[in-house]
Enzyme design. Structure first.
Site, mmCIF file in Angstrom:
data_model
loop_
_atom_site.group_PDB
_atom_site.id
_atom_site.type_symbol
_atom_site.label_atom_id
_atom_site.label_comp_id
_atom_site.label_asym_id
_atom_site.label_seq_id
_atom_site.Cartn_x
_atom_site.Cartn_y
_atom_site.Cartn_z
ATOM 1 N N GLU A 365 0.837 -1.225 0.000
ATOM 2 C CA GLU A 365 0.000 0.000 0.000
ATOM 3 C C GLU A 365 0.862 1.262 0.000
ATOM 4 O O GLU A 365 0.534 2.261 0.645
ATOM 5 C CB GLU A 365 -1.014 -0.034 1.142
ATOM 6 C CG GLU A 365 -2.035 -1.137 0.899
ATOM 7 C CD GLU A 365 -3.370 -0.910 1.518
ATOM 8 O OE1 GLU A 365 -3.701 0.237 1.828
ATOM 9 O OE2 GLU A 365 -4.096 -1.910 1.659
ATOM 10 N N THR A 367 5.256 1.911 -0.506
ATOM 11 C CA THR A 367 6.434 1.685 0.343
ATOM 12 C C THR A 367 6.575 2.857 1.311
ATOM 13 O O THR A 367 6.031 3.949 1.064
ATOM 14 C CB THR A 367 7.718 1.625 -0.507
ATOM 15 O OG1 THR A 367 7.872 2.896 -1.168
ATOM 16 C CG2 THR A 367 7.655 0.505 -1.545
HETATM 17 N N1 CAA Z 1 -5.972 12.274 -3.680
HETATM 18 C C1 CAA Z 1 -6.515 12.819 -4.817
HETATM 19 N N2 CAA Z 1 -5.760 13.157 -5.881
HETATM 20 C C2 CAA Z 1 -4.428 12.966 -5.797
HETATM 21 C C3 CAA Z 1 -3.816 12.415 -4.658
HETATM 22 C C4 CAA Z 1 -4.651 12.080 -3.567
HETATM 23 N N3 CAA Z 1 -4.127 11.567 -2.437
HETATM 24 N N4 CAA Z 1 -2.484 12.325 -4.874
HETATM 25 C C5 CAA Z 1 -2.264 12.813 -6.107
HETATM 26 N N5 CAA Z 1 -3.429 13.189 -6.655
HETATM 27 C C6 CAA Z 1 -3.633 13.824 -7.971
HETATM 28 C C7 CAA Z 1 -2.733 15.055 -8.110
HETATM 29 O O1 CAA Z 1 -3.362 16.193 -7.579
HETATM 30 C C8 CAA Z 1 -2.550 15.138 -9.606
HETATM 31 O O2 CAA Z 1 -3.698 15.713 -10.187
HETATM 32 P P1 CAA Z 1 -3.549 16.933 -11.280
HETATM 33 O O3 CAA Z 1 -2.713 16.370 -12.402
HETATM 34 O O4 CAA Z 1 -4.963 17.219 -11.666
HETATM 35 O O5 CAA Z 1 -2.854 18.031 -10.559
HETATM 36 C C9 CAA Z 1 -2.532 13.674 -10.034
HETATM 37 O O6 CAA Z 1 -3.200 12.927 -8.999
HETATM 38 C C10 CAA Z 1 -1.149 13.107 -10.233
HETATM 39 O O7 CAA Z 1 -0.492 13.249 -8.987
HETATM 40 P P2 CAA Z 1 1.086 13.215 -8.846
HETATM 41 O O8 CAA Z 1 1.698 14.136 -9.864
HETATM 42 O O9 CAA Z 1 1.418 13.445 -7.428
HETATM 43 O O10 CAA Z 1 1.402 11.703 -9.292
HETATM 44 P P3 CAA Z 1 2.758 10.913 -9.281
HETATM 45 O O11 CAA Z 1 2.836 10.138 -10.529
HETATM 46 O O12 CAA Z 1 3.889 11.804 -8.872
HETATM 47 O O13 CAA Z 1 2.520 9.816 -8.121
HETATM 48 C C11 CAA Z 1 2.548 8.909 -5.902
HETATM 49 C C12 CAA Z 1 2.238 10.103 -6.820
HETATM 50 C C13 CAA Z 1 2.173 9.410 -4.505
HETATM 51 C C14 CAA Z 1 4.000 8.503 -5.932
HETATM 52 C C15 CAA Z 1 1.643 7.715 -6.297
HETATM 53 O O14 CAA Z 1 2.037 7.160 -7.534
HETATM 54 C C16 CAA Z 1 1.641 6.616 -5.254
HETATM 55 O O15 CAA Z 1 0.935 6.717 -4.257
HETATM 56 N N6 CAA Z 1 2.409 5.548 -5.485
HETATM 57 C C17 CAA Z 1 2.347 4.355 -4.613
HETATM 58 C C18 CAA Z 1 1.362 3.378 -5.150
HETATM 59 C C19 CAA Z 1 0.869 2.446 -4.091
HETATM 60 O O16 CAA Z 1 0.640 2.820 -2.944
HETATM 61 N N7 CAA Z 1 0.632 1.193 -4.470
HETATM 62 C C20 CAA Z 1 0.059 0.237 -3.564
HETATM 63 C C21 CAA Z 1 -0.691 -0.806 -4.317
HETATM 64 S S1 CAA Z 1 -2.054 -1.438 -3.438
HETATM 65 C C22 CAA Z 1 -1.479 -2.561 -2.323
HETATM 66 O O17 CAA Z 1 -0.323 -2.642 -2.028
HETATM 67 C C23 CAA Z 1 -2.543 -3.342 -1.681
HETATM 68 C C24 CAA Z 1 -2.140 -4.600 -0.998
HETATM 69 O O18 CAA Z 1 -1.330 -5.399 -1.459
HETATM 70 C C25 CAA Z 1 -2.803 -4.974 0.233
#
Ligand code: CAA
Length: 384
Positions: A365, A367
């Site tokens: 969820e 790193t």
């Molecule tokens: N809520 C709403 N919108 C959001 C947001 C949030 N928390 N975070 C970003 N956004 C929006 C931004 O505002 C932006 O919108 P605009 O283009 O309109 O301005 C858009 O999304 C893109 O945002 P970023 O430029 O910040 O995107 P990024 O490519 O830099 O990525 C990141 C951001 C935080 C690194 C994201 O990719 C991330 O969270 N990565 C980790 C993924 C993850 O957690 N995976 C887990 C998989 S599920 C799992 O693990 C389940 C399991 O096994 C149990």
């Protein structure tokens, strides 16, 4: 210290604790050893409405409160993290429907999940896109009233046992902006073209199946798209903001389980003519473990409470809770193994399993490096 839980939350905590003490704890070592999904525990949770906790009564649930869910996940995790994932993933996989689904989608998909008749999964990650979730390659191309989906997902928790899977895919073929290119779809496991690939062999959470999923010309009705085309990435981020306190709760529960074990052992174990708990070296370790746990609980409950009260900046509170609690769980379980000494290293005691299970909470969820990135982006903003 105790957080202000209401009567319902205390009752649920007690009920989950009693069930887990009687039925889950005796199964935990066996589940870890066999690496098989514990269908008996899933049925037990369904029967006692534990799987209904993430859902509001209008959709067949018993709560819908984030704090209530957190308390239940924490209790289960004290005994068996694999078992806690049954509840956590039921919540994670249904959150996109809850947050972005139409009334029809909610009425169709949420009640069977709340009753535990069906199981949910959340399919975001791919082999080439983990932390960079926006880099996914799975595509869904619109053809009239259906989307034709092709691609694959990896590391999907519960993917092989799920009936309802929310899948994120690119719908804008030319674009390179994740915020506009990605859409979310409700996929049913019975849809032709849905295939489960290999199950991963893991260090911990061994009874929780981590699956590869394949989509081969899978036709998804337009009616199964969640929200508008292009809304998928932001939805995934919102879901993770809601679900990360659940990983914090898992970590908190593991740490509490490991602390209780280490304290019990230190009272019983005698060396140099007295119980080892009388040595200050052990006392200081237990004091640090207890302090980490209290701090982790404060952040975790506060993050869940913020979700329940619809406070702003939930991405910040969720990320802080997840990063702190999972790092604490790793420290506390490692120290528990140390206090048990040679016995801590043996499979005869649960300490080593707790340490292996704790590790994943720093990874999935998002790193902990991604959590720190989310925190840094927020706290570096100029406010006011
Ligand atoms: N809520 C709403 N919108 C959001 C947001 C949030 N928390 N975070 C970003 N956004 C929006 C931004 O505002 C932006 O919108 P605009 O283009 O309109 O301005 C858009 O999304 C893109 O945002 P970023 O430029 O910040 O995107 P990024 O490519 O830099 O990525 C990141 C951001 C935080 C690194 C994201 O990719 C991330 O969270 N990565 C980790 C993924 C993850 O957690 N995976 C887990 C998989 S599920 C799992 O693990 C389940 C399991 O096994 C149990």
């Amino acid at each position: 210290m105790d957080f202000a839980l209401n009567d319902e939350q205390r009752e649920i905590r007690e009920m989950v604790h009693d069930i887990c003490l009687e039925r889950v704890e005796p199964r935990a070592a066996e589940i870890d050893e066999s690496g098989e999904f514990p269908w008996d525990i899933k049925e037990l949770f369904a029967k006692h409405d534990i799987l209904a906790i993430p859902f509001t009564p209008e959709y067949g649930g018993v709560s819908g409160s984030a704090l209530t869910l957190i308390v239940a996940v924490e209790e289960i995790s004290k005994f068996c993290v694999t078992s806690s994932l049954i509840l956590s993933v039921q919540s994670l996989g249904s959150l996109p429907i809850w947050l972005a689904g139409s009334e029809d989608q909610k009425r169709k998909y949420l009640p069977p999940l709340a009753r535990g008749e069906q199981m949910a999964a959340f399919a975001l990650t791919e082999s080439g896109s983990g932390s960079d979730a926006g880099g996914m390659r799975t595509r869904a191309i619109r053809r009239g009233e259906t989307y034709v989906m092709n691609g694959s997902k990896t590391f999907i928790t519960g993917g092989s046992v799920a009936d309802t899977i929310v899948v994120f895919a690119r719908t804008d073929q030319d674009g390179d902006a994740p915020a506009r290119d990605i859409s979310a779809f409700i996929v049913e496991k019975t849809m032709p073209g849905f295939k489960v690939g290999k199950l991963e062999k893991k260090m911990g959470i061994r009874g929780s199946p981590t699956a590869q999923l394949f989509f081969e010309d899978l036709a998804v009705p337009v009616a199964n798209r969640l929200g508008n085309e292009g809304d998928g990435f932001k939805l995934a981020m919102r879901v993770l903001d809601h679900s990360r306190p659940g990983i914090a709760a898992q970590a908190l529960g593991i740490a509490e389980g490991a602390f209780a074990l280490a304290r019990r052992y230190a009272r019983d174990r005698r060396q140099f003519g007295k119980p080892i708990i009388e040595f200050q070296g052990i006392q200081f370790m237990l004091a640090d473990m207890a302090t980490q746990i209290e701090a982790a609980r404060a952040l975790t409950y506060a993050a869940a409470d913020a979700l329940d009260r619809h406070l702003p900046d939930i991405n910040l509170s969720s990320a802080m809770a997840k990063v702190f609690a999972s790092d604490a769980a790793m420290r506390v379980t490692t120290d528990a193994v140390q206090i048990l000494g040679g016995y801590g290293y043996l499979r005869d005691f649960p300490a080593e399993r707790m340490m292996r299970d704790a590790k994943i909470t720093q990874i999935y969820e998002g790193t902990n490096e991604i959590q720190r990135l989310v925190i840094a982006r927020e706290v570096l903003k100029e406010k006011g």
